[in-house]
Design a protein around this motif. Structure first.
Motif, short mmCIF file in Angstrom:
data_model
loop_
_atom_site.label_atom_id
_atom_site.label_comp_id
_atom_site.label_asym_id
_atom_site.label_seq_id
_atom_site.Cartn_x
_atom_site.Cartn_y
_atom_site.Cartn_z
N ALA A 31 -5.47 -0.46 6.64
CA ALA A 31 -5.44 -0.89 5.24
C ALA A 31 -4.52 -2.09 5.06
CB ALA A 31 -4.98 0.27 4.35
N GLY B 60 -5.00 4.66 9.71
CA GLY B 60 -5.63 4.23 8.47
C GLY B 60 -4.73 3.36 7.63
N ALA B 61 -3.43 3.69 7.59
CA ALA B 61 -2.49 2.89 6.82
C ALA B 61 -2.35 1.49 7.40
CB ALA B 61 -1.13 3.58 6.77
N ASN C 225 -11.51 10.45 4.22
CA ASN C 225 -12.28 9.65 3.27
C ASN C 225 -13.78 9.94 3.37
OD1 ASN C 225 -10.60 7.51 1.63
ND2 ASN C 225 -9.58 7.77 3.59
N ALA D 129 -3.68 5.39 -1.75
CA ALA D 129 -4.61 6.40 -1.25
C ALA D 129 -3.86 7.71 -1.10
CB ALA D 129 -5.22 5.98 0.09
N GLY E 136 1.08 5.57 0.34
CA GLY E 136 0.52 6.87 0.64
C GLY E 136 1.41 7.99 0.16
N ASN F 138 -4.85 9.81 0.88
CA ASN F 138 -4.98 10.08 2.31
C ASN F 138 -5.65 8.87 2.97
OD1 ASN F 138 -5.84 11.21 4.91
ND2 ASN F 138 -5.26 13.17 4.02
N PHE F 139 -5.06 8.34 4.03
CA PHE F 139 -5.58 7.16 4.70
C PHE F 139 -6.49 7.48 5.88
CE2 PHE F 139 -2.13 5.31 2.33
CZ PHE F 139 -2.62 4.06 1.98
N MET G 261 -9.16 2.96 -0.56
CA MET G 261 -9.66 3.06 0.81
C MET G 261 -11.18 2.93 0.88
SD MET G 261 -7.45 3.09 3.20
CE MET G 261 -8.24 3.81 4.64
N ILE H 285 0.86 -1.17 0.00
CA ILE H 285 0.00 0.00 0.00
C ILE H 285 0.90 1.22 0.00
CG2 ILE H 285 -1.77 -1.28 1.27
CD1 ILE H 285 -1.19 0.50 3.67
#
Length: 234
Positions: A213, A209-210, A104, A96, A71, A98-99, A226, A69
């Motif tokens: 994910a 968030g990362a 989101n 993404a 960012g 932004n995570f 996301m 993943i």
């Protein structure tokens, strides 16, 4: 889960701290292109590096069969190539801009508002984004995502950092010390204005968030966003 950190700056360190509290381990920390990329004990790679390193980092993880993943922003002219590369490797990739969960949700609000405003050309759109002085790219990937959402739903044709024409969205990109990230969109007419704004208080939301994910993408195949992770609008 064993996580490789491709990029070990402030975001990498924040991700490490969150991951350890969630009982994960860090299998690899890449701080420089000369480092050894040993993915033998890695379950998922997280790339928060710099624009010049992101494509190479992502491809190395895909070559090793490791879900990755990213960012990192500022490299998206190669995004289509990465998708094709991922598919050719039967790999797993998620990008993404932004995570953050809040961002989101903000994306979804922005999409809906731009749909509503499309029928009212008297509203002109301006955007402002503020980040810390160490952020290398401008505008931010988040700002670009927001602008592209508006372009998809309105008669605007492009975004610009310069003075905007009538069919362009002006983005004011500011760099101020110790600002994690602020994004504001204003729809302005002669009689009123509508503004939506997201302000990050720290990097914890991005890091959390990362990691979420990474947890979600493990053992999956394909290209994801996301929206898939958070089950937003899917």
């Amino acid at each position: 889960m064993n996580i490789a950190l491709l990029g070990y700056g402030r975001m990498g360190k924040s991700i490490e701290a969150i991951a350890l509290t969630r009982n994960h381990s860090i299998s690899l920390k890449i701080t420089d292109a000369t480092d050894t990329y040993d993915f033998s004990t890695t379950d998922v790679a997280i790339d928060f590096s710099v624009p010049t390193a992101a494509v190479s980092n992502i491809k190395k993880a895909l070559d090793a069969g490791v879900p990755v993943i990213s960012g990192t922003t500022g490299w998206l002219e190669h995004y289509r190539d990465i998708l094709e590369y991922c598919n050719s490797k039967n790999g797993t990739f998620l990008y993404a801009s932004n995570f953050s969960l809040g961002v989101n949700i903000f994306f979804e609000i922005n999409k809906r508002l731009s749909e509503l405003i499309a029928n009212f050309p008297e509203y002109a759109i301006d955007m402002e984004e503020i980040h810390h002085t160490k952020k290398l790219d401008a505008p931010s990937g988040t700002a670009i995502t927001l602008a592209e959402q508006i372009i998809d739903n309105t008669n605007y044709k492009k975004w610009t950092l310069d003075k905007a024409n009538a069919d362009e969205i002006h983005i004011e990109a500011k760099r101020i010390p110790d600002v994690p990230g602020t994004h504001e969109i204003t729809y302005n007419s002669d009689i009123d204005a509508i503004s939506i704004k997201h302000t990050a208080h720290n990097r914890q939301g991005f890091a959390m968030g990362a990691v979420i994910a990474a947890e979600w993408i493990k053992d999956k195949k394909g290209v994801f966003t996301m929206q898939d992770v958070l089950q937003i609008n899917v």
